[in-house]
Enzyme design. Sequence first.
Site, short mmCIF file in Angstrom:
data_model
loop_
_atom_site.label_atom_id
_atom_site.label_comp_id
_atom_site.label_asym_id
_atom_site.label_seq_id
_atom_site.Cartn_x
_atom_site.Cartn_y
_atom_site.Cartn_z
N ASN A 9 11.82 57.21 57.94
CA ASN A 9 11.25 56.43 59.04
C ASN A 9 11.80 57.06 60.32
OD1 ASN A 9 10.44 54.64 60.96
ND2 ASN A 9 11.68 52.92 60.24
N LYS A 11 11.01 56.57 63.26
CA LYS A 11 11.00 55.64 64.40
C LYS A 11 10.36 56.31 65.63
CE LYS A 11 14.68 53.11 62.21
NZ LYS A 11 15.85 52.27 62.29
N HIS A 95 9.09 45.73 59.57
CA HIS A 95 10.41 46.28 59.90
C HIS A 95 11.15 45.31 60.83
CE1 HIS A 95 13.62 48.88 61.20
NE2 HIS A 95 13.32 49.68 60.19
N GLU A 97 12.99 45.80 63.26
CA GLU A 97 12.92 46.14 64.68
C GLU A 97 11.65 45.55 65.32
OE1 GLU A 97 13.56 50.36 64.34
OE2 GLU A 97 15.64 49.98 63.77
N GLU A 167 16.34 46.00 53.71
CA GLU A 167 17.07 46.63 54.82
C GLU A 167 17.87 45.57 55.56
OE1 GLU A 167 15.04 50.56 56.16
OE2 GLU A 167 14.29 48.91 57.36
N GLY A 173 21.18 51.55 61.54
CA GLY A 173 21.62 52.28 62.72
C GLY A 173 23.07 52.06 63.08
N SER A 212 21.50 52.88 57.13
CA SER A 212 22.58 53.88 57.16
C SER A 212 22.70 54.68 55.87
CB SER A 212 23.92 53.23 57.54
OG SER A 212 23.83 52.67 58.85
P1 13P Z 1 19.08 53.91 59.67
O1 13P Z 1 18.96 54.81 58.46
O2 13P Z 1 19.15 54.65 60.96
O3 13P Z 1 20.14 52.90 59.49
O4 13P Z 1 17.68 53.10 59.75
C1 13P Z 1 17.20 52.48 58.61
C2 13P Z 1 15.83 52.00 58.89
O5 13P Z 1 15.62 51.17 59.75
C3 13P Z 1 14.75 52.58 58.09
O6 13P Z 1 13.56 51.86 58.25
#
Ligand code: 13P
Length: 254
Positions: A9, A11, A95, A97, A167, A173, A212
């Site tokens: 992902n 982002k 997601h 976010e 997740e 992150g 992570s």
């Molecule tokens: P990180 O791997 O940066 O923690 O992000 C995970 C994520 O949100 C994947 O969709």
Amino acid sequence: MRRKLVVANRKMNGSLPSNKAFLEGLLAGTHDYQHADYAVCVPHPYLFQAEAILNGSPIAWGGQNMSRFESGAYTGSVSPSMLVEFGCEYVIIGHSERRQRGHDTDHSIGERFEVAIKAGLKPIFCMGETLAEYEEGITDLVTIRQLNAVISEIGVKNLARGVLAYEPVWAIGTGKAASPEHAQNVLSFLRGHIEMLDAEVAKNIKILYGGSVKADNAAKLFSMPDIDGGLVGGASLNTDEFVAICQVAARRLG
Ligand code: 13P
């Protein structure tokens, strides 16, 4: 036995040149397509480039979100059929976010799951608790609520047409991945819940862990019986690191 799946992902990161370098590096670095599958979810403007570079290869690509609607006055949105036109196999939905910013609710994610499968896309449906919910000890309650919202919209059989991803928000992150044991417990709980509704779906559905995931923790995470691979954010911005995670996934069944 379920095949492992590793999904990048990316982002809202990258540029045309850096995206190109990543996709070409991934093609060059992943050789074992027998035991694992790989996919890349890029920002929408880069789908054209992903299709041009990955078409004909075993690596799939997808979007990071899509509208619940097929067309209309939804400025800034992208429809499921537009993703299909660019060769997408996958689309991430729900997601955290997007949930956190109020773009998605349990109900609207259920609707997105339904329109995605109708369009022929495989939704990667994300669930996970916040840090406060984790500390309160209500991870199971939160993830089950999120899962049931989708099941009530589409029925348990249709769940198998997508991929689930656990997740935990506190692991995204932060560099603080969930322990393999915690992730395994949650995934086993979710799979057990699905099993009560449909044993076949529970046996076959892929459930990924995200938060992570790095090259140095992937082996332990992926060795857990219910973890079928990873949804990888930050580590997918480094081609070598992401390729290393893909190689770990391929080795788990090799
Ligand atoms: P990180 O791997 O940066 O923690 O992000 C995970 C994520 O949100 C994947 O969709």
